[in-house]
Motif scaffolding. Structure first.
Motif, PDB file in Angstrom:
ATOM      1  N   LYS A 137      -4.432   5.252   3.566  1.00 54.71           N
ATOM      2  CA  LYS A 137      -4.997   4.902   2.260  1.00 54.71           C
ATOM      3  C   LYS A 137      -5.816   3.416   2.430  1.00 54.71           C
ATOM      4  CE  LYS A 137      -2.932   8.019  -0.800  1.00 54.71           C
ATOM      5  NZ  LYS A 137      -1.968   8.297  -1.899  1.00 54.71           N
ATOM      6  N   ASP A 138      -5.268   2.667   3.521  1.00 55.64           N
ATOM      7  CA  ASP A 138      -5.802   1.377   3.798  1.00 55.64           C
ATOM      8  C   ASP A 138      -7.051   1.153   4.619  1.00 55.64           C
ATOM      9  OD1 ASP A 138      -5.991  -1.209   4.242  1.00 55.64           O
ATOM     10  OD2 ASP A 138      -3.828  -1.789   4.760  1.00 55.64           O
ATOM     11  N   LYS A 139      -8.053   1.281   3.716  1.00 56.37           N
ATOM     12  CA  LYS A 139      -9.504   1.229   4.235  1.00 56.37           C
ATOM     13  C   LYS A 139      -9.539   0.367   5.305  1.00 56.37           C
ATOM     14  CE  LYS A 139     -14.197   1.130   2.840  1.00 56.37           C
ATOM     15  NZ  LYS A 139     -15.348   1.294   1.999  1.00 56.37           N
ATOM     16  N   SER A 180       0.218   4.182   1.475  1.00 59.63           N
ATOM     17  CA  SER A 180       0.504   4.846   2.713  1.00 59.63           C
ATOM     18  C   SER A 180      -0.785   4.217   3.593  1.00 59.63           C
ATOM     19  CB  SER A 180       0.040   6.222   2.614  1.00 59.63           C
ATOM     20  OG  SER A 180      -0.057   6.831   4.046  1.00 59.63           O
ATOM     21  N   VAL A 238       0.873  -1.115  -0.008  1.00 60.33           N
ATOM     22  CA  VAL A 238      -0.096  -0.009   0.188  1.00 60.33           C
ATOM     23  C   VAL A 238       0.880   1.372  -0.019  1.00 60.33           C
ATOM     24  CG1 VAL A 238      -1.825  -1.107   1.084  1.00 60.33           C
ATOM     25  CG2 VAL A 238      -0.227  -0.228   2.603  1.00 60.33           C
TER      26      VAL A 238
END
Length: 404
Positions: free
Chosen positions: A216-218, A213, A211
């Motif tokens: 941004k990892d839902k 960041s 990923v």
């Protein structure tokens, strides 16, 4: 038959490196000495005569210090290495515990709790990252569980002994024991364990995930909410429940300590076999966390039956089983989700979710009790456990979509 069962239990503890065992030992020493925490709300309320609101704000300062410490610990672990962070954290927090007993003013304690938790909780993300360096890839979840067992075995011994110390020489004795345990634990670690760089390769599960960041990892952020909620309701053990034991059922510090000891003994006896079983069966971590969240919620619904003191034992059994299912596998999920080079950041956010939970648990829980009573607080906490379980189902759905 009994010997065979005992041998099977011992087999769950094979295959760990020397460093993991030493890390487990210092964790036990440190946690057994952490006698202040289970009695902190009682100390502030009954010994220093603060109001519920003031106790809540001191706990908020405690939680914010924990959040800052967790963030710094994760950030510094990625920058300068986990080893230096661990040594600095335990040594400095041990020294500060000696000082803390002499602070009795409201603002002084707010600042003192904030400072000591900033120092102390730098240790947690660094310790999680150290497991990635010292543990074999196939043993990571069990290594986490072994360290958690040390925490809980220490927790089994600490509160009961702490209750006796309070009855014998007062609360000041707890601060001396707590500070000494931190210093002794880290001296053992520094003498017996050499610094080691993080592993250069992850296992197959880790290497698949890349990923840009962590922000941004839902999936990870929904997981952090689940971790926050389960920790929030779990921390009622240290804030609302000791007061409830005393005010509703007239329990002494020693009796409260014995109930806490039950939690630690259940974890010690059951967690490693259960984790080993689920690992052998290759059960999905999120499915196990779902059941843990649900059990934690049910433990507080059980407290709604307030006409029999035996419900305190039943509730403790429920929350202990929930803890066994939720916490080791949430630790492992967070570590497994982190891409190479981002371990500190991921584990910092994970431990920060616990720190934030401590803030909300103490302030919201004591606030609800002050305004609406204990029963309303148990209903709210139980419902949050159910919400966390539903979020686990959502994460499972997202993971299935992600893996297509």
């Amino acid at each position: 038959m009994l010997i065979t069962a005992f041998q099977r239990y011992l087999n769950n503890f094979k295959g760990f490196s020397r460093e993991i065992w030493i890390l487990t030992l210092i964790t036990f020493i440190n946690r057994a000495g952490t006698m202040v925490l289970p009695f902190l709300s009682k100390y502030l309320k009954e010994d220093l005569n603060f109001t519920y609101g003031e106790v809540g704000w001191i706990m908020v300062a405690f939680g914010f210090g924990s959040m800052l410490g967790s963030w710094l610990g994760g950030k510094l672990s990625d920058k300068i290495g986990f080893y230096k962070v661990m040594v600095f954290s335990l040594f400095s927090s041990g020294i500060f515990f000696f000082v803390l007993q002499y602070i009795t003013s409201f603002w002084g304690l707010c600042f003192g709790m904030f400072t000591i938790m900033t120092l102390a909780d730098m240790f947690r993300p660094a310790m999680f990252v150290s497991l990635g360096a010292y543990a074999k890839p196939e043993n990571r979840t069990r290594s986490l569980t072994l360290v958690r067992l040390a925490v809980n075995l220490g927790f089994a011994a600490g509160p009961a002994l702490g209750g006796l110390i309070i009855m014998g020489i007062g609360y000041q004795g707890l601060f001396w024991v707590d500070g000494s345990s931190c210093v002794v634990a880290i001296l053992i670690f520094a003498l017996l364990v050499k610094e080691k760089k993080k592993a250069t390769q992850h296992d197959a599960h880790n290497s698949v995930l890349e990923v840009a960041s962590v922000f941004k990892d839902k999936v990870f952020w929904i997981f952090l909410f689940v971790s926050f909620v389960t920790a929030m309701i779990f921390f009622q053990l240290f804030t609302a429940l000791p007061l409830y034991h005393s005010e509703k059922f007239g329990l002494s510090e020693f009796q409260t300590g014995l109930l806490m000891t039950l939690n630690g003994l259940l974890i010690f006896a059951l967690e490693m076999p259960i984790v080993s079983y689920f690992e052998r069966k290759q059960k999905g971590k999120m499915k196990i966390i779902f059941w843990g969240s649900l059990m934690m919620g049910l433990s507080f619904y059980a407290l709604l039956i307030d006409v029999w003191a035996g419900m305190l034992v039943i509730s403790m059994v429920f929350i202990s089983i929930g803890e066994i299912f939720a916490f080791p596998f949430s630790n492992a999920f967070a570590m497994g989700r982190a891409p190479l080079g981002h371990e500190g950041r991921y584990m910092a956010l994970y431990t920060m979710s616990f720190s934030l939970a401590h803030i909300v648990s103490s302030k919201a829980g004591l606030g609800i009790i002050a305004d609406y009573g204990y029963q309303t607080n148990w209903l709210v906490m139980g419902t949050f456990g159910v919400i966390a379980a539903l979020c686990c189902l959502w994460i499972q759905k997202l993971l299935r979509f992600e893996n297509k």
